[in-house]
Scaffold this active site. Structure first.
Site, PDB file in Angstrom:
ATOM      1  N   GLU A   1      26.255 -16.189  -1.727  1.00  0.00           N
ATOM      2  CA  GLU A   1      25.849 -15.466  -2.878  1.00  0.00           C
ATOM      3  C   GLU A   1      26.736 -13.971  -2.545  1.00  0.00           C
ATOM      4  OE1 GLU A   1      21.410 -15.284  -2.228  1.00  0.00           O
ATOM      5  OE2 GLU A   1      21.544 -15.861  -4.261  1.00  0.00           O
TER       6      GLU A   1
ATOM      7  N   ARG B   1       3.989  -0.652  -6.676  1.00  0.00           N
ATOM      8  CA  ARG B   1       3.945  -1.722  -5.414  1.00  0.00           C
ATOM      9  C   ARG B   1       2.741  -2.459  -5.803  1.00  0.00           C
ATOM     10  NH1 ARG B   1       5.237   0.594  -0.078  1.00  0.00           N
ATOM     11  NH2 ARG B   1       6.526   2.156  -0.197  1.00  0.00           N
TER      12      ARG B   1
ATOM     13  N   CYS C   1       0.563  -1.201   0.044  1.00  0.00           N
ATOM     14  CA  CYS C   1       0.095  -0.018  -0.092  1.00  0.00           C
ATOM     15  C   CYS C   1       0.909   1.165   0.104  1.00  0.00           C
ATOM     16  CB  CYS C   1      -0.869  -0.033   1.143  1.00  0.00           C
ATOM     17  SG  CYS C   1      -1.958  -1.349   1.264  1.00  0.00           S
TER      18      CYS C   1
ATOM     19  N   HIS D   1      27.963 -38.874   8.275  1.00  0.00           N
ATOM     20  CA  HIS D   1      27.450 -39.683   6.633  1.00  0.00           C
ATOM     21  C   HIS D   1      28.662 -39.056   5.845  1.00  0.00           C
ATOM     22  CE1 HIS D   1      24.950 -42.701   8.062  1.00  0.00           C
ATOM     23  NE2 HIS D   1      24.112 -41.758   8.521  1.00  0.00           N
TER      24      HIS D   1
ATOM     25  N   LYS E   1      22.676 -17.684   1.149  1.00  0.00           N
ATOM     26  CA  LYS E   1      22.852 -16.100   1.317  1.00  0.00           C
ATOM     27  C   LYS E   1      24.245 -15.831   1.556  1.00  0.00           C
ATOM     28  CE  LYS E   1      18.979 -14.740   0.425  1.00  0.00           C
ATOM     29  NZ  LYS E   1      19.096 -16.024  -0.482  1.00  0.00           N
TER      30      LYS E   1
ATOM     31  N   ASN F   1      -1.417   1.994   6.285  1.00  0.00           N
ATOM     32  CA  ASN F   1      -0.730   0.433   5.897  1.00  0.00           C
ATOM     33  C   ASN F   1      -0.536  -0.373   6.949  1.00  0.00           C
ATOM     34  OD1 ASN F   1      -0.352   1.996   3.256  1.00  0.00           O
ATOM     35  ND2 ASN F   1       1.436   2.353   3.542  1.00  0.00           N
ATOM     36  N   GLY F   2      -0.445  -1.641   6.723  1.00  0.00           N
ATOM     37  CA  GLY F   2      -0.404  -2.592   7.933  1.00  0.00           C
ATOM     38  C   GLY F   2      -1.449  -3.288   8.205  1.00  0.00           C
TER      39      GLY F   2
ATOM     40  N   LYS G   1      19.300 -10.291 -10.740  1.00  0.00           N
ATOM     41  CA  LYS G   1      18.015 -10.335  -9.838  1.00  0.00           C
ATOM     42  C   LYS G   1      17.056 -11.353 -10.381  1.00  0.00           C
ATOM     43  CE  LYS G   1      15.495  -9.295  -6.337  1.00  0.00           C
ATOM     44  NZ  LYS G   1      15.719  -9.931  -5.203  1.00  0.00           N
TER      45      LYS G   1
ATOM     46  N   GLU H   1      19.123 -22.189   3.008  1.00  0.00           N
ATOM     47  CA  GLU H   1      19.062 -20.913   2.547  1.00  0.00           C
ATOM     48  C   GLU H   1      20.121 -19.939   3.032  1.00  0.00           C
ATOM     49  OE1 GLU H   1      17.399 -16.922   0.937  1.00  0.00           O
ATOM     50  OE2 GLU H   1      17.491 -19.046   0.351  1.00  0.00           O
TER      51      GLU H   1
ATOM     52  N   TRP I   1      -3.961  -2.562  -1.817  1.00  0.00           N
ATOM     53  CA  TRP I   1      -4.122  -3.832  -1.819  1.00  0.00           C
ATOM     54  C   TRP I   1      -5.416  -4.311  -1.273  1.00  0.00           C
ATOM     55  CZ3 TRP I   1      -2.576  -7.322  -5.551  1.00  0.00           C
ATOM     56  CH2 TRP I   1      -1.481  -7.327  -6.119  1.00  0.00           C
TER      57      TRP I   1
END
Length: 616
Positions: free
Chosen positions: A496, A27, A2, A512, A493, A103-104, A611, A489, A74
């Site tokens: 990357e 947005r 928003c 193992h 990061k 917003n929120g 990206k 993940e 939204w």
């Protein structure tokens, strides 16, 4: 996702408000609106069309004023409809006195709604925002700044608001907690502005102050005041926020107080999660589009297709889908799936996950799945206008906002939030979600923005670890159960953006093979929530210590893991059950970010990476 714009000026600010909304259109939104103080009262225009249509509407209606607020939205608590669009009014009889945009998510809006209804307030929308408008009206006694301060003390959740009153025609008040809000200052004309993103004020003013958590700001012609609390229950006291000259037309202005976009995006996660969940009042298949109920009833298997970080989001969701929804789930790396022989099943729900919605490998895998006779398709995506959304029959649009940093952060956590909603929706359709369980899960999800804020407060502790990591060239990440994909993940990061070689393993696999790599020079990061596998994980940690490996453990507060020589512990604020992966990934993001900063790499644009991967 928003957007908020507000202004107090001696000139007509309607064109500026509308222009600000246009700058925030990136947005995404499904309705927009504007309210101003005109002819001694409040006047409002709202639309479920584009901002350009709203401009035509206000021009036709002759809307003009020096005081006003505007919003893009939204679908929130309630469908995309004019009566749910912002700004919202609170009124005495037919004469509105308070106008507000927000917003929120307000977590306790149901409780407040019941209180306000008992006091005689009539609600015209299904939004949580209208609750705030009535609350401000209830507390108003001639001083809007005071009324807002008293009102926000009742709010739980994340918010950025802008509000003005019929009886104070040259005043706008704003407040923020968990959602961004900036102050714009025009020292020549005396005008003051509010916006959820400095980009909205590009070309209007380059004098910007970034409001901090808990700030309440009072805008009047030629002056402004800011108040904040040292503690949530403490009194408001005057504070100052530096007004800086920034080039708001450039990307750099969006950084605000942050060093890099990645850091900014890590800290935007409470707001991003709040926005992603904003329209969720209850669990229903229609969250994913018209016809979702029929599709969900017709499937007995899920196939998730994704690449990179999105693949790890899907891998986490597999644990949720099989344990909560009791549905067989496979997760495939999209770039591999289309090139191997597989066994298609027409009763499969094919789920693609993509931040951009333009990932070439995932699009190709989706088309391949359809060509094999699997017509039921759904995407989790951050871009409503993307090819992925157009290609799939069902969709859930995450509302992470623009993500500039190549290493995905807020896109990942919002994907997880959407996948958890998918899990609950499938569980409901399949008869595995009781009303009590649904209420408990929704309560936990609505609390996520607040919980994430507490995790972000661990940043100083993570910085001290990063200084040690910056001197290493290899790292090992361990997790068990649904936290194994989070370890994956975390390793991704780190590699990357810091260029440190990092691998992740299920902790039970140590003996193992990976244990051969463990030495005093190999830091071992361990994700250790207080769950059913904790004691097993502790045994795996002892295997590392016995080989003189150095452990860096993210543990829940009650996990009884104590720091010692070669054992470093950062305690998470709380255990979060099934949603724990969304919290535990955040310190891993911070560790990667601060390690990269210490090594001097290009954080936002790491070498060899892009990206949006739009080629195979």
């Amino acid at each position: 996702m928003c957007g908020i714009v507000g202004a107090v000026s001696a000139q007509n600010i309607v064109p500026i408000l509308v222009q600000g909304l246009q700058r925030l259109e990136y947005r995404g939104y499904d309705s927009c609106g504007i309210a101003v103080h005109q002819d001694g009262g409040l006047r409002r225009s709202r639309s479920t069309a584009r901002v350009a249509d709203l401009l035509t509407q206000v021009q036709h209606d002759g809307v003009a004023s020096g005081t006003g607020i505007a919003h893009t939205r939204w679908a929130t608590h309630g469908a995309p409809a004019v009566h749910n669009a912002h700004p919202h009014f609170s009124r005495e009889s037919a004469n509105p006195s308070i106008a507000l945009v927000h917003n929120g998510i307000i977590e306790n809006h149901d409780e407040l709604r019941d209180e306000l209804k008992a006091k005689g307030y009539v609600f015209e929308s299904q939004t949580d925002t209208e609750v705030i408008a009535h609350l401000v009206h209830h507390h108003y006694d001639g001083d809007l700044f005071d009324a807002v301060q008293r009102s926000v003390q009742r709010l739980k959740g994340a918010y950025a608001i802008a509000v003005f009153c019929r009886d104070e025609p040259h005043r706008v008040v704003g407040a923020r907690e968990g959602s961004p809000l900036v102050l714009g200052v025009d020292e020549t004309s005396g005008a003051r502005y509010l916006a959820s993103d400095a980009m909205a004020l590009a070309g209007v003013t380059d004098r910007i102050a970034y409001l901090e958590e808990g700030d309440v700001v009072d805008l009047q012609m030629g002056k402004h005041w800011i108040a904040a609390r040292e503690t949530r229950d403490g009194p408001f006291r005057p504070v100052s926020r530096e007004v800086k000259t920034v080039q708001v037309a450039s990307g750099a202005a969006e950084l605000g107080p942050y060093r890099h976009y990645m850091q900014k995006e890590i800290f935007e996660q409470p707001r991003a999660i709040a926005d992603t969940l904003e329209g969720v009042q209850g669990i229903t298949p229609e969250l994913f589009g018209d016809g979702a109920y029929r599709v969900f009833k017709d499937v007995d298997r899920v196939l998730i297709l994704a690449c990179g970080t999105s693949y790890y989001a899907g891998s986490t969701a597999k644990y949720w889908l099989e344990s909560i929804a009791k549905i067989k789930t496979d997760v495939e790396i999209a770039s591999e799936y289309r090139y191997r022989d597989s066994v298609p099943d027409p009763r499969t729900l094919v789920v693609t996950i993509s931040q951009s919605g333009e990932t070439a490998d995932t699009l190709a895998a989706l088309k391949h799945a359809r060509s094999l006779g699997m017509p039921h398709t759904l995407t989790i995506c951050n871009v409503a206008t993307s090819a992925m959304v157009r290609e799939c029959s069902l969709a859930y649009i995450t509302r992470a906002g623009v993500e500039v940093g190549v290493a995905s952060t807020k896109a990942f956590t919002t994907q997880l939030a959407a996948l958890f909603l998918l899990t609950l929706s499938l569980a409901q359709v399949r008869g595995h979600l009781t009303d009590e369980a649904e209420a408990a899960h929704l309560k936990a999800m609505r609390h996520l923005p607040v919980a994430l804020q507490a995790v972000l407060a661990l940043e100083p502790q993570v910085v001290s670890w990063a200084e040690a990591f910056a001197r290493k060239e290899n790292a090992l990440f361990l997790g068990r159960g649904l936290h194994y994909p989070i370890a994956l993940e975390g390793a991704l990061k780190l590699k990357e953006i810091s260029y440190i070689h990092a691998e992740a393993y299920p902790a039970g696999e140590l003996k193992h093979g990976p244990l051969a790599l463990v030495t005093a020079d190999m830091p071992v990061v361990t994700v250790a929530p207080h769950d059913a596998l904790l004691e097993k994980l502790k045994s795996n940690m002892q295997e590392v210590r016995a080989r003189k490996g150095e452990l860096f453990v993210f543990a829940d507060a009650d996990s009884r893991i104590t720091a010692d020589e070669g054992l470093h512990v950062i305690r998470m604020p709380e255990h979060y059950g099934a949603l724990s992966p969304i919290l535990h990934v955040v310190p891993l993001q911070l560790l990667a970010y601060h390690t990269a900063c210490a090594r001097g790499t290009d954080v936002d644009k790491p070498r060899n990476l892009a990206k949006s991967v739009t080629v195979e």
